[in-house]
Write a protein that holds these residues in place. Structure first.
Motif, mmCIF file in Angstrom:
data_model
loop_
_atom_site.group_PDB
_atom_site.id
_atom_site.type_symbol
_atom_site.label_atom_id
_atom_site.label_comp_id
_atom_site.label_asym_id
_atom_site.label_seq_id
_atom_site.Cartn_x
_atom_site.Cartn_y
_atom_site.Cartn_z
ATOM 1 N N GLY A 275 0.834 -1.197 0.000
ATOM 2 C CA GLY A 275 0.000 0.000 0.000
ATOM 3 C C GLY A 275 0.864 1.240 0.000
ATOM 4 O O GLY A 275 1.809 1.343 0.776
ATOM 5 N N ILE A 276 0.562 2.167 -0.874
ATOM 6 C CA ILE A 276 1.221 3.467 -0.889
ATOM 7 C C ILE A 276 0.203 4.471 -0.386
ATOM 8 O O ILE A 276 -0.818 4.703 -1.029
ATOM 9 C CB ILE A 276 1.727 3.833 -2.295
ATOM 10 N N GLU A 277 0.453 5.006 0.813
ATOM 11 C CA GLU A 277 -0.480 5.895 1.509
ATOM 12 C C GLU A 277 -1.857 5.254 1.692
ATOM 13 O O GLU A 277 -2.883 5.927 1.642
ATOM 14 C CB GLU A 277 -0.567 7.240 0.798
ATOM 15 N N VAL A 278 -1.856 3.938 1.891
ATOM 16 C CA VAL A 278 -3.058 3.157 2.181
ATOM 17 C C VAL A 278 -2.700 2.239 3.343
ATOM 18 O O VAL A 278 -1.754 1.458 3.245
ATOM 19 C CB VAL A 278 -3.497 2.317 0.953
ATOM 20 N N ALA A 279 -3.421 2.330 4.451
ATOM 21 C CA ALA A 279 -3.063 1.588 5.660
ATOM 22 C C ALA A 279 -3.319 0.091 5.542
ATOM 23 O O ALA A 279 -2.565 -0.711 6.077
ATOM 24 C CB ALA A 279 -3.816 2.149 6.862
ATOM 25 N N SER A 280 -4.392 -0.300 4.856
ATOM 26 C CA SER A 280 -4.753 -1.717 4.731
ATOM 27 C C SER A 280 -4.947 -2.063 3.263
ATOM 28 O O SER A 280 -6.079 -2.123 2.766
ATOM 29 C CB SER A 280 -6.037 -2.013 5.517
ATOM 30 N N PRO A 281 -3.871 -2.289 2.524
ATOM 31 C CA PRO A 281 -4.001 -2.577 1.096
ATOM 32 C C PRO A 281 -4.762 -3.876 0.851
ATOM 33 O O PRO A 281 -4.519 -4.884 1.513
ATOM 34 C CB PRO A 281 -2.564 -2.671 0.614
ATOM 35 N N LEU B 295 -1.061 -4.181 -5.331
ATOM 36 C CA LEU B 295 -0.612 -2.799 -5.211
ATOM 37 C C LEU B 295 -1.851 -1.933 -5.051
ATOM 38 O O LEU B 295 -2.710 -1.923 -5.929
ATOM 39 C CB LEU B 295 0.182 -2.355 -6.445
ATOM 40 N N HIS B 296 -1.941 -1.233 -3.945
ATOM 41 C CA HIS B 296 -3.117 -0.427 -3.627
ATOM 42 C C HIS B 296 -2.672 1.029 -3.508
ATOM 43 O O HIS B 296 -1.839 1.362 -2.670
ATOM 44 C CB HIS B 296 -3.727 -0.918 -2.325
ATOM 45 N N LEU B 297 -3.242 1.892 -4.348
ATOM 46 C CA LEU B 297 -2.897 3.312 -4.369
ATOM 47 C C LEU B 297 -4.027 4.135 -3.772
ATOM 48 O O LEU B 297 -5.188 3.732 -3.817
ATOM 49 C CB LEU B 297 -2.627 3.760 -5.813
ATOM 50 N N PRO B 298 -3.728 5.324 -3.269
ATOM 51 C CA PRO B 298 -4.759 6.162 -2.661
ATOM 52 C C PRO B 298 -5.625 6.841 -3.721
ATOM 53 O O PRO B 298 -5.282 6.879 -4.910
ATOM 54 C CB PRO B 298 -3.941 7.196 -1.883
ATOM 55 N N ALA B 299 -6.725 7.410 -3.287
ATOM 56 C CA ALA B 299 -7.584 8.190 -4.176
ATOM 57 C C ALA B 299 -6.962 9.564 -4.404
ATOM 58 O O ALA B 299 -6.201 10.061 -3.578
ATOM 59 C CB ALA B 299 -8.972 8.346 -3.565
ATOM 60 N N SER B 300 -7.306 10.173 -5.529
ATOM 61 C CA SER B 300 -6.835 11.534 -5.787
ATOM 62 C C SER B 300 -7.847 12.524 -5.218
ATOM 63 O O SER B 300 -8.913 12.148 -4.743
ATOM 64 C CB SER B 300 -6.668 11.763 -7.289
ATOM 65 N N SER C 213 -7.418 18.503 -6.765
ATOM 66 C CA SER C 213 -6.260 19.364 -6.980
ATOM 67 C C SER C 213 -5.210 18.693 -7.863
ATOM 68 O O SER C 213 -5.086 17.463 -7.882
ATOM 69 C CB SER C 213 -5.602 19.716 -5.642
ATOM 70 N N ALA C 214 -4.435 19.513 -8.558
ATOM 71 C CA ALA C 214 -3.315 19.010 -9.336
ATOM 72 C C ALA C 214 -2.280 18.397 -8.402
ATOM 73 O O ALA C 214 -2.225 18.710 -7.209
ATOM 74 C CB ALA C 214 -2.693 20.137 -10.146
ATOM 75 N N SER C 215 -1.478 17.508 -8.913
ATOM 76 C CA SER C 215 -0.395 16.832 -8.176
ATOM 77 C C SER C 215 -0.897 15.913 -7.073
ATOM 78 O O SER C 215 -0.190 15.658 -6.099
ATOM 79 C CB SER C 215 0.587 17.858 -7.593
ATOM 80 N N THR C 216 -2.123 15.395 -7.193
ATOM 81 C CA THR C 216 -2.638 14.437 -6.212
ATOM 82 C C THR C 216 -3.050 13.118 -6.846
ATOM 83 O O THR C 216 -3.623 12.266 -6.172
ATOM 84 C CB THR C 216 -3.860 15.019 -5.455
ATOM 85 N N ALA C 217 -2.742 12.933 -8.131
ATOM 86 C CA ALA C 217 -3.113 11.685 -8.810
ATOM 87 C C ALA C 217 -2.394 10.501 -8.157
ATOM 88 O O ALA C 217 -1.231 10.617 -7.756
ATOM 89 C CB ALA C 217 -2.740 11.765 -10.282
ATOM 90 N N PRO C 218 -3.056 9.363 -8.029
ATOM 91 C CA PRO C 218 -2.410 8.214 -7.416
ATOM 92 C C PRO C 218 -1.329 7.591 -8.309
ATOM 93 O O PRO C 218 -0.436 6.917 -7.818
ATOM 94 C CB PRO C 218 -3.555 7.232 -7.184
ATOM 95 N N LEU C 219 -1.415 7.804 -9.618
ATOM 96 C CA LEU C 219 -0.435 7.240 -10.541
ATOM 97 C C LEU C 219 -0.194 8.235 -11.663
ATOM 98 O O LEU C 219 -1.137 8.744 -12.264
ATOM 99 C CB LEU C 219 -0.941 5.915 -11.124
ATOM 100 N N LYS C 220 1.065 8.531 -11.943
ATOM 101 C CA LYS C 220 1.396 9.518 -12.964
ATOM 102 C C LYS C 220 2.680 9.093 -13.666
ATOM 103 O O LYS C 220 3.610 8.613 -13.031
ATOM 104 C CB LYS C 220 1.592 10.887 -12.308
ATOM 105 N N PHE C 221 2.717 9.255 -14.963
ATOM 106 C CA PHE C 221 3.896 8.917 -15.747
ATOM 107 C C PHE C 221 4.574 10.189 -16.219
ATOM 108 O O PHE C 221 3.912 11.161 -16.570
ATOM 109 C CB PHE C 221 3.513 8.073 -16.970
ATOM 110 N N THR C 222 5.894 10.179 -16.263
ATOM 111 C CA THR C 222 6.642 11.289 -16.838
ATOM 112 C C THR C 222 6.491 11.226 -18.352
ATOM 113 O O THR C 222 6.630 10.153 -18.955
ATOM 114 C CB THR C 222 8.135 11.191 -16.451
#
Length: 189
Positions: free
Chosen positions: A148-154, A158-163, A166-175
């Motif tokens: 879990g990334i910023e998720v206490a109980s994945p 792979l468990h990602l948080p919700a966005s 606001s900008a820069s809060t997406a759970p997954l972003k590619f360069t």
């Protein structure tokens, strides 16, 4: 007894402190035991603030040397800029692993928990020691092996948080970059 170099040689273990050592420890060389309603510590201090100064605790296998074959935990001095260890800079704590040179060993740094606890998680926190047992920055659950990334109980591998909105809060972003010219099964870009 002191030897000709002024070092002390002991046959057996050395016990420091007034506490009761644990029973059943296998081949202890140095035992520090105390009883306190607060910190009980062993510490190493390097009082020099040089470009290669650090305070370390190192362990070696029988085929290790100062060149390779050790694990080292320590902290750098304020002025630290040693090019051989440029992965660190001033006043940084570190954990380094170097496999013995020319050996067939893996050189892996293993971080593991036993199955003896009620959770057996591996948790990573940043930003202060007094934040309490809040949601870790990264957690590997001992019971499920889910990450879990910023998720206490994945609840997924792979468990990602919700966005948020606001900008820069997406759970997954590619360069952004050049797209592949050859398709690859399973690739995301």
């Amino acid at each position: 007894t002191a030897n000709s170099n002024g070092d002390w040689d002991f046959n057996g273990n050395v016990t420091i402190g007034t506490g009761t050592p644990i029973g059943g420890a296998t081949n202890p060389l140095l035992i520090s035991a105390s009883a306190a309603n607060g910190y009980v510590q062993n510490y190493i201090v390097n009082n020099t603030n040089g470009v290669s100064s650090s305070a370390d605790m190192a362990c070696y296998p029988s085929n290790g040397s100062d060149a390779s074959g050790w694990i080292d935990m320590g902290i750098t001095s304020q002025a630290f800029t040693d090019a051989a260890y440029s992965v660190t800079t001033g006043n940084e704590g570190y954990l380094f692993m170097s496999a013995p040179s020319g050996s067939s060993t893996t050189g892996s740094l293993v971080i593991a928990t036993d199955s003896t606890g009620s959770a057996n998680d591996i948790q990573f926190y940043t930003g202060g020691f007094s934040q309490g047992k809040t949601t870790p920055n990264l957690i590997i659950k001992g019971s499920t092996k889910n990450v879990g990334i910023e998720v206490a109980s994945p609840s997924a591998a792979l468990h990602l948080p919700a966005s948020t909105t606001s900008a820069s809060t997406a759970p997954l972003k590619f360069t952004t970059g050049t797209l592949m010219t050859t398709a690859e099964a399973g690739a995301i870009e």
